[in-house]
Design an enzyme around this catalytic site. Structure first.
Site, PDB file in Angstrom:
ATOM      1  N   GLY A  71       4.219 -25.648  -0.606  1.00  0.00           N
ATOM      2  CA  GLY A  71       3.043 -26.359  -0.913  1.00  0.00           C
ATOM      3  C   GLY A  71       2.032 -26.013   0.397  1.00  0.00           C
ATOM      4  O   GLY A  71       1.365 -24.923   0.342  1.00  0.00           O
ATOM      5  N   GLY A  72       1.883 -26.932   1.238  1.00  0.00           N
ATOM      6  CA  GLY A  72       0.893 -27.027   2.325  1.00  0.00           C
ATOM      7  C   GLY A  72       0.752 -25.529   3.022  1.00  0.00           C
ATOM      8  O   GLY A  72      -0.132 -25.087   3.135  1.00  0.00           O
TER       9      GLY A  72
ATOM     10  N   ASN B 152       2.762 -23.054  -4.430  1.00  0.00           N
ATOM     11  CA  ASN B 152       2.152 -24.179  -5.239  1.00  0.00           C
ATOM     12  C   ASN B 152       0.964 -24.784  -4.664  1.00  0.00           C
ATOM     13  O   ASN B 152       1.130 -25.244  -3.491  1.00  0.00           O
ATOM     14  CB  ASN B 152       3.292 -25.044  -5.307  1.00  0.00           C
ATOM     15  CG  ASN B 152       2.579 -26.289  -5.970  1.00  0.00           C
ATOM     16  OD1 ASN B 152       1.448 -26.371  -6.794  1.00  0.00           O
ATOM     17  ND2 ASN B 152       3.383 -27.627  -6.227  1.00  0.00           N
ATOM     18  N   TRP B 153      -0.192 -24.202  -5.142  1.00  0.00           N
ATOM     19  CA  TRP B 153      -1.431 -24.414  -4.638  1.00  0.00           C
ATOM     20  C   TRP B 153      -1.948 -26.106  -4.856  1.00  0.00           C
ATOM     21  O   TRP B 153      -2.862 -26.458  -4.459  1.00  0.00           O
ATOM     22  CB  TRP B 153      -2.629 -23.591  -4.688  1.00  0.00           C
ATOM     23  CG  TRP B 153      -2.316 -22.328  -4.135  1.00  0.00           C
ATOM     24  CD1 TRP B 153      -1.321 -22.228  -3.061  1.00  0.00           C
ATOM     25  CD2 TRP B 153      -3.231 -21.351  -3.995  1.00  0.00           C
ATOM     26  NE1 TRP B 153      -1.526 -20.880  -2.596  1.00  0.00           N
ATOM     27  CE2 TRP B 153      -2.953 -20.293  -3.079  1.00  0.00           C
ATOM     28  CE3 TRP B 153      -4.374 -20.990  -4.923  1.00  0.00           C
ATOM     29  CZ2 TRP B 153      -3.416 -18.896  -3.002  1.00  0.00           C
ATOM     30  CZ3 TRP B 153      -5.114 -19.637  -4.663  1.00  0.00           C
ATOM     31  CH2 TRP B 153      -4.593 -18.878  -3.740  1.00  0.00           C
ATOM     32  N   LYS B 154      -1.087 -26.663  -5.758  1.00  0.00           N
ATOM     33  CA  LYS B 154      -1.422 -28.101  -6.204  1.00  0.00           C
ATOM     34  C   LYS B 154      -3.012 -27.990  -6.580  1.00  0.00           C
ATOM     35  O   LYS B 154      -3.684 -27.281  -7.059  1.00  0.00           O
ATOM     36  CB  LYS B 154      -1.179 -28.979  -5.163  1.00  0.00           C
ATOM     37  CG  LYS B 154       0.299 -28.900  -4.832  1.00  0.00           C
ATOM     38  CD  LYS B 154       1.049 -29.899  -3.802  1.00  0.00           C
ATOM     39  CE  LYS B 154       2.165 -29.616  -3.538  1.00  0.00           C
ATOM     40  NZ  LYS B 154       3.116 -30.701  -2.895  1.00  0.00           N
TER      41      LYS B 154
ATOM     42  N   GLU C 269       5.582 -34.326  -8.522  1.00  0.00           N
ATOM     43  CA  GLU C 269       4.488 -35.131  -8.613  1.00  0.00           C
ATOM     44  C   GLU C 269       3.950 -35.325 -10.145  1.00  0.00           C
ATOM     45  O   GLU C 269       3.254 -36.027 -10.638  1.00  0.00           O
ATOM     46  CB  GLU C 269       3.133 -34.240  -7.963  1.00  0.00           C
ATOM     47  CG  GLU C 269       3.327 -34.526  -6.290  1.00  0.00           C
ATOM     48  CD  GLU C 269       2.794 -33.096  -5.691  1.00  0.00           C
ATOM     49  OE1 GLU C 269       2.100 -32.459  -6.048  1.00  0.00           O
ATOM     50  OE2 GLU C 269       3.364 -33.029  -4.406  1.00  0.00           O
TER      51      GLU C 269
ATOM     52  N   GLU D 100      13.775 -29.351  -4.996  1.00  0.00           N
ATOM     53  CA  GLU D 100      12.720 -30.076  -4.304  1.00  0.00           C
ATOM     54  C   GLU D 100      12.881 -31.538  -3.911  1.00  0.00           C
ATOM     55  O   GLU D 100      12.519 -32.318  -4.806  1.00  0.00           O
ATOM     56  CB  GLU D 100      11.106 -29.812  -4.981  1.00  0.00           C
ATOM     57  CG  GLU D 100      10.844 -28.343  -5.025  1.00  0.00           C
ATOM     58  CD  GLU D 100       9.221 -28.431  -4.793  1.00  0.00           C
ATOM     59  OE1 GLU D 100       8.938 -27.338  -4.243  1.00  0.00           O
ATOM     60  OE2 GLU D 100       8.582 -29.110  -5.624  1.00  0.00           O
TER      61      GLU D 100
ATOM     62  N   SER E 260       8.283 -29.023   2.418  1.00  0.00           N
ATOM     63  CA  SER E 260       8.030 -28.620   3.734  1.00  0.00           C
ATOM     64  C   SER E 260       8.596 -27.665   4.516  1.00  0.00           C
ATOM     65  O   SER E 260       8.844 -27.639   5.623  1.00  0.00           O
ATOM     66  CB  SER E 260       8.339 -30.140   4.640  1.00  0.00           C
ATOM     67  OG  SER E 260       7.584 -31.186   4.541  1.00  0.00           O
TER      68      SER E 260
ATOM     69  N   HIS F  54       7.316 -30.401 -11.777  1.00  0.00           N
ATOM     70  CA  HIS F  54       7.157 -30.711 -10.516  1.00  0.00           C
ATOM     71  C   HIS F  54       7.345 -32.346 -10.266  1.00  0.00           C
ATOM     72  O   HIS F  54       6.833 -33.164 -11.001  1.00  0.00           O
ATOM     73  CB  HIS F  54       5.835 -30.262  -9.917  1.00  0.00           C
ATOM     74  CG  HIS F  54       5.428 -30.306  -8.524  1.00  0.00           C
ATOM     75  ND1 HIS F  54       5.323 -31.470  -7.704  1.00  0.00           N
ATOM     76  CD2 HIS F  54       5.987 -29.460  -7.374  1.00  0.00           C
ATOM     77  CE1 HIS F  54       5.402 -31.241  -6.683  1.00  0.00           C
ATOM     78  NE2 HIS F  54       5.596 -30.136  -6.334  1.00  0.00           N
TER      79      HIS F  54
ATOM     80  N   GLY G 107       5.737 -32.580   1.261  1.00  0.00           N
ATOM     81  CA  GLY G 107       4.493 -33.079   1.890  1.00  0.00           C
ATOM     82  C   GLY G 107       4.476 -34.062   3.095  1.00  0.00           C
ATOM     83  O   GLY G 107       3.746 -34.595   3.574  1.00  0.00           O
TER      84      GLY G 107
HETATM   85  P1  PGA Z   1       5.224 -29.113   0.394  1.00  0.00           P
HETATM   86  O1  PGA Z   1       5.118 -29.055  -1.066  1.00  0.00           O
HETATM   87  O2  PGA Z   1       5.597 -27.467   1.197  1.00  0.00           O
HETATM   88  O3  PGA Z   1       3.823 -29.358   1.065  1.00  0.00           O
HETATM   89  O4  PGA Z   1       6.214 -30.003   0.966  1.00  0.00           O
HETATM   90  C1  PGA Z   1       6.103 -28.386  -1.796  1.00  0.00           C
HETATM   91  C2  PGA Z   1       5.837 -28.391  -3.466  1.00  0.00           C
HETATM   92  O5  PGA Z   1       5.516 -29.695  -3.633  1.00  0.00           O
HETATM   93  O6  PGA Z   1       6.012 -27.758  -3.974  1.00  0.00           O
END
Ligand code: PGA
Length: 258
Positions: free
Chosen positions: A237-238, A13-15, A98, A170, A216, A96, A176
């Protein structure tokens, strides 16, 4: 990943990151591995076409980070199934945390989007997860169950069974933050989700549904998380933004899926 019918899925997930030049750089730094697993990248809408051009020859699938249930019309700011398919996406990420936290998305809204998208041949990955306050007050199961019940329509049984609807667990406190769920916490939550799917649909659906862990995920915790019997993949994500760390995660996945 113990069940023979469930294929491992590794998703990035590149956000809200990257421009087209960054995408080119990402792919030139990628140490690609393929195998008996599905790899999906979820870039921003504007990058889907570029990612699809570079990813699809490698067998990597592409998804949007959201999409509308509507076919077309007066829906300013929305993107349709046809639009994302036109540029090479076959998936949409929905709900998601967010989106829920900052943009008011609800499980009911996720259900509407999922229904519209599945009907237009877009596969969906629905995210659920508890907050730290939920977990600390012992409300993890209740929260997950509520999100699932509200996000899933009775008509989704076939999509669950054929793999066009997947779930990402998640925990909000792990996204994050660098704090990852322990394997015991992840496995317990995945079991809760699978049991809730079985109560809502049937055992067939519960056995078939892929449940990804996200929060994470890094190269050094990928193997232990993916080794949990009810963890069928990872939503990252990251660590999916760096070609080096993403390549490592993919390598670990390909070893586990072999
Ligand atoms: P993260 O994000 O790996 O940076 O914790 C995961 C996500 O939000 O899909």
């Amino acid at each position: 990943m113990a069940h023979p019918h469930r294929k491992l899925i590794l998703a990035g997930n590149w956000k809200m990151h990257f421009t087209r030049a960054d995408v080119e750089k990402f792919f030139s730094g990628l140490d690609h591995s393929s195998g008996n697993f599905t790899q999906i990248l979820f870039p921003s809408f504007t990058l889907i076409e570029t990612v699809a051009r570079l990813a699809r020859p490698l067998g990597i699938e592409v998804g949007a980070q959201n999409a509308s249930a509507e076919k077309s019309g007066a829906f300013t700011g929305e993107i349709s199934a046809d639009m994302i398919k036109d540029v090479g996406a076959s998936w949409a990420l929905l709900g998601h945390s967010e989106r829920r936290q900052f943009f008011g998305e609800t499980s009911g809204g996720v259900c509407v989007r999922a229904k519209g998208l599945l009907a237009q041949n877009v596969s969906v990955m629905i995210c659920v997860g508890e907050t730290l306050a939920d977990r600390q007050s012992g409300a993890t199961q209740k929260t997950l169950e509520k999100q699932l019940i509200e996000s899933l329509d009775d008509s989704f049984a076939a999509a669950i069974e054929d793999g066009t609807l997947t779930i990402a667990y998640e925990p909000v406190w792990a996204i994050g933050t660098g704090v990852t769920a322990t394997t015991a916490q992840a496995e317990e939550a995945h079991q809760m989700i699978r049991a809730a799917i079985e109560r809502r649909f049937q055992k067939r659906a519960a056995d078939a549904v892929s449940i990804l862990y996200g929060g994470s995920v890094k190269p050094d915790n990928t193997e232990s998380l993916l080794s949990c019997p009810n963890v069928d993949g990872a939503l990252v994500g990251g660590a999916s933004l760096q070609p080096a760390t993403w390549s490592q995660i993919i390598k670990i996945g390909s070893k586990i899926a072999a």
